[in-house]
Write a protein that holds these residues in place. Sequence first.
Motif, mmCIF file in Angstrom:
data_model
loop_
_atom_site.group_PDB
_atom_site.id
_atom_site.type_symbol
_atom_site.label_atom_id
_atom_site.label_comp_id
_atom_site.label_asym_id
_atom_site.label_seq_id
_atom_site.Cartn_x
_atom_site.Cartn_y
_atom_site.Cartn_z
ATOM 1 N N LEU A 39 26.104 62.403 67.551
ATOM 2 C CA LEU A 39 27.176 62.436 68.539
ATOM 3 C C LEU A 39 26.783 63.235 69.783
ATOM 4 C CD1 LEU A 39 30.259 62.879 66.188
ATOM 5 C CD2 LEU A 39 29.547 60.805 67.396
ATOM 6 N N GLY A 40 25.601 63.823 69.763
ATOM 7 C CA GLY A 40 25.103 64.538 70.935
ATOM 8 C C GLY A 40 25.432 66.016 70.965
ATOM 9 N N TYR A 41 25.889 66.560 69.846
ATOM 10 C CA TYR A 41 26.238 67.968 69.792
ATOM 11 C C TYR A 41 25.096 68.774 69.168
ATOM 12 C CZ TYR A 41 30.952 66.265 70.621
ATOM 13 O OH TYR A 41 32.052 65.645 71.151
ATOM 14 N N PRO A 42 24.928 70.027 69.600
ATOM 15 C CA PRO A 42 23.901 70.880 68.976
ATOM 16 C C PRO A 42 24.315 71.298 67.563
ATOM 17 C CG PRO A 42 25.126 72.106 70.639
ATOM 18 C CD PRO A 42 25.601 70.683 70.708
ATOM 19 N N ASP A 43 23.351 71.718 66.772
ATOM 20 C CA ASP A 43 23.617 72.091 65.379
ATOM 21 C C ASP A 43 24.661 73.193 65.243
ATOM 22 O OD1 ASP A 43 21.842 70.211 64.462
ATOM 23 O OD2 ASP A 43 20.200 71.626 64.159
ATOM 24 N N TYR A 44 24.623 74.169 66.151
ATOM 25 C CA TYR A 44 25.574 75.276 66.033
ATOM 26 C C TYR A 44 27.017 74.816 66.219
ATOM 27 C CZ TYR A 44 25.639 75.423 71.165
ATOM 28 O OH TYR A 44 25.770 75.102 72.483
ATOM 29 N N PHE A 45 27.226 73.707 66.907
ATOM 30 C CA PHE A 45 28.580 73.191 67.086
ATOM 31 C C PHE A 45 29.173 72.785 65.738
ATOM 32 C CE2 PHE A 45 31.613 69.736 67.843
ATOM 33 C CZ PHE A 45 32.500 70.379 68.685
ATOM 34 N N GLY A 46 28.370 72.170 64.896
ATOM 35 C CA GLY A 46 28.836 71.768 63.569
ATOM 36 C C GLY A 46 29.258 72.967 62.736
ATOM 37 N N THR A 47 28.466 74.021 62.799
ATOM 38 C CA THR A 47 28.799 75.234 62.047
ATOM 39 C C THR A 47 30.102 75.840 62.557
ATOM 40 O OG1 THR A 47 26.443 75.657 61.708
ATOM 41 C CG2 THR A 47 27.948 77.516 61.366
ATOM 42 N N THR A 48 30.230 75.928 63.864
ATOM 43 C CA THR A 48 31.452 76.469 64.469
ATOM 44 C C THR A 48 32.659 75.625 64.091
ATOM 45 O OG1 THR A 48 30.139 77.278 66.323
ATOM 46 C CG2 THR A 48 32.523 77.154 66.648
ATOM 47 N N LEU A 49 32.502 74.320 64.128
ATOM 48 C CA LEU A 49 33.595 73.414 63.790
ATOM 49 C C LEU A 49 34.040 73.606 62.344
ATOM 50 C CD1 LEU A 49 35.319 71.148 64.984
ATOM 51 C CD2 LEU A 49 33.586 69.531 64.206
ATOM 52 N N VAL A 50 33.097 73.751 61.436
ATOM 53 C CA VAL A 50 33.433 73.947 60.022
ATOM 54 C C VAL A 50 34.189 75.266 59.830
ATOM 55 C CG1 VAL A 50 32.475 74.360 57.715
ATOM 56 C CG2 VAL A 50 31.607 72.484 59.110
ATOM 57 N N VAL A 51 33.739 76.323 60.473
ATOM 58 C CA VAL A 51 34.430 77.619 60.357
ATOM 59 C C VAL A 51 35.860 77.496 60.883
ATOM 60 C CG1 VAL A 51 34.492 80.005 61.215
ATOM 61 C CG2 VAL A 51 32.335 79.010 60.410
ATOM 62 N N CYS A 52 36.026 76.843 62.028
ATOM 63 C CA CYS A 52 37.376 76.668 62.598
ATOM 64 C C CYS A 52 38.252 75.808 61.692
ATOM 65 C CB CYS A 52 37.287 76.053 63.993
ATOM 66 S SG CYS A 52 36.598 77.181 65.222
ATOM 67 N N LYS A 53 37.675 74.783 61.074
ATOM 68 C CA LYS A 53 38.451 73.931 60.165
ATOM 69 C C LYS A 53 38.921 74.719 58.944
ATOM 70 C CE LYS A 53 36.515 69.390 61.205
ATOM 71 N NZ LYS A 53 35.913 68.190 60.618
ATOM 72 N N ILE A 54 38.043 75.533 58.397
ATOM 73 C CA ILE A 54 38.408 76.334 57.221
ATOM 74 C C ILE A 54 39.517 77.323 57.578
ATOM 75 C CG2 ILE A 54 37.587 78.091 55.594
ATOM 76 C CD1 ILE A 54 34.859 76.574 55.667
ATOM 77 N N ALA A 73 47.205 76.158 64.603
ATOM 78 C CA ALA A 73 46.321 75.434 63.679
ATOM 79 C C ALA A 73 46.574 73.930 63.775
ATOM 80 C CB ALA A 73 46.532 75.930 62.252
ATOM 81 N N TYR A 74 47.836 73.534 63.790
ATOM 82 C CA TYR A 74 48.153 72.116 63.955
ATOM 83 C C TYR A 74 47.587 71.601 65.277
ATOM 84 C CZ TYR A 74 51.308 71.610 59.929
ATOM 85 O OH TYR A 74 51.829 71.525 58.665
ATOM 86 N N ALA A 75 47.770 72.361 66.357
ATOM 87 C CA ALA A 75 47.259 71.949 67.670
ATOM 88 C C ALA A 75 45.731 71.804 67.642
ATOM 89 C CB ALA A 75 47.682 72.949 68.738
ATOM 90 N N GLY A 76 45.068 72.757 66.996
ATOM 91 C CA GLY A 76 43.606 72.686 66.902
ATOM 92 C C GLY A 76 43.139 71.438 66.179
ATOM 93 N N PHE A 77 43.830 71.082 65.111
ATOM 94 C CA PHE A 77 43.463 69.864 64.392
ATOM 95 C C PHE A 77 43.739 68.614 65.229
ATOM 96 C CE2 PHE A 77 43.650 72.446 60.407
ATOM 97 C CZ PHE A 77 42.333 72.210 60.019
ATOM 98 N N VAL A 78 44.813 68.624 66.007
ATOM 99 C CA VAL A 78 45.080 67.478 66.883
ATOM 100 C C VAL A 78 43.933 67.317 67.872
ATOM 101 C CG1 VAL A 78 46.569 66.576 68.725
ATOM 102 C CG2 VAL A 78 47.588 67.533 66.651
ATOM 103 N N PHE A 79 43.518 68.408 68.519
ATOM 104 C CA PHE A 79 42.379 68.336 69.441
ATOM 105 C C PHE A 79 41.135 67.825 68.724
ATOM 106 C CE2 PHE A 79 44.564 72.007 71.743
ATOM 107 C CZ PHE A 79 45.140 71.180 72.683
ATOM 108 N N ASN A 80 40.891 68.333 67.539
ATOM 109 C CA ASN A 80 39.728 67.928 66.756
ATOM 110 C C ASN A 80 39.727 66.416 66.515
ATOM 111 O OD1 ASN A 80 37.461 68.201 64.860
ATOM 112 N ND2 ASN A 80 39.008 67.869 63.294
ATOM 113 N N PHE A 81 40.858 65.869 66.075
ATOM 114 C CA PHE A 81 40.910 64.437 65.747
ATOM 115 C C PHE A 81 40.836 63.562 66.987
ATOM 116 C CE2 PHE A 81 43.445 66.077 61.955
ATOM 117 C CZ PHE A 81 42.309 66.188 61.180
#
Length: 124
Positions: A39-54, A73-81
């Motif tokens: 998707l064009g994102y650096p590896d650290y983005f995936g780690t950050t995303l997982v921490v934020c999801k948890i 938290a709901y707003a963050g998930f909306v942005f994520n999706f």
Amino acid sequence: MKKDKVIFWSATIVIALLEGVMPALTSHTELAKQGIRQLGYPDYFGTTLVVCKIVGVLALTIPQIPPRVKEWAYAGFVFNFVFATVSHLSVNGVNALSFFPLVILGILAVSYIYYHKLSIAKNR
């Protein structure tokens, strides 16, 4: 009221499993890292995303968390999706996988609607 609780917890548990447990268990795999890179994102983005999801899943599932934090938290998930859908459409074009985040967004919407139904009923 019981039906509302069942619907809320069913939707919220699906979100917790898909957005908290599954990423926590699979984020270190090469397949997950490839998906982020594709998707064009650096590896650290995936780690950050997982921490934020948890953290977001914990905020949604722990009853003692203040309502304002749950709203964020709901707003963050909306942005994520929404951004996941845009990323997949931009890179992969129009296909079923590109719209999967919107399906999960629908489940999140059910959780959100019933969260508010329960909090209104609780405050009466």
